[in-house]
Scaffold this motif. Sequence first.
Motif: not given
Length: 297
Positions: A89-93, A6-11, A102-105
């Motif tokens: 949701s997006l992560s820029f790493i 169970i978790g939060q999805t990011y690209i 990391i910047v997360r949206c």
Amino acid sequence: MQALFIGQTYIDVTFITDHMPTGDEKHVASAYAVSFGGNAVTAAFCCAKLGIVPDLISTMANDWLGRMFQDMAAKYGISIHPRKVNSSSLSFIMPKDGKRAIVRCRDDEHIHPFPMLNLKGCRALHVDGHQPDAAIHYAKLCREDGILTSLDGGGLRTNTHELLEFIDVAIVAERLCEQMDKTPEAMLDYLKSRGCRIGGVTMGEKGLLWYDETGAVRRLPALPVTPERVIDTNGAGDVFHGAYVYSYLANPAKSWQEHFELARAASTFKVQRLGNEAGLPTLADIEAITREFQVSA
């Protein structure tokens, strides 16, 4: 269902650059990768890649990034039980020198309640604290049914203290220690006080500090990867979690020392690859890592 994550999805968009532009500057990165992201989500993909495919309750938006994620999950055979949100949701790493900025949206405003699933056949639950209502609901159910519960304690969530009461294996990050103003040793004492059968703190290049079923504190040193081979540490902890859950499911009679040793080899593979998908090891990759560092030792 063999396991539920169970978790939060990011690209995740991961890129390597020697300069971050400001103002009206432009700069070309030397390499990049686009893949699935999120703590428990990446762990689920790791478990699937190693050979045991879990079910996954994860956030899902009806947009092109959400459809991209569905395609990624289908490639690994993972059954997604979506919890709707408005936008993906997006992560820029940006990895550099063994660390990562990391910047997360993030959209974690859930439109619907979490899905109610039949846990028949399930042997392990892994949560990362996102979707706190779903995490504690299933942790309680699994505890009642004797199903192993595992927590990736990457950071302090709204119900971390309550959730830990229903967790068998709690492996947390140094960041949680900082947020709770505890040393790693004090964190182990805290996890014991919450009833966690196995507890540990991941400390990057310093390895894992953990305690076993008897309460004895142990250290599992990190494998000595030379700095020039470390490309991307992001996701290494998630791979560690996914690998020890796989090891438990595949060989429940083995000790937690052995489960964590396999997970250590898996995360060692990950840090040498850019992006989460490229960093997922096969069993053959883990065997190769184990042979290499046994020889060097």
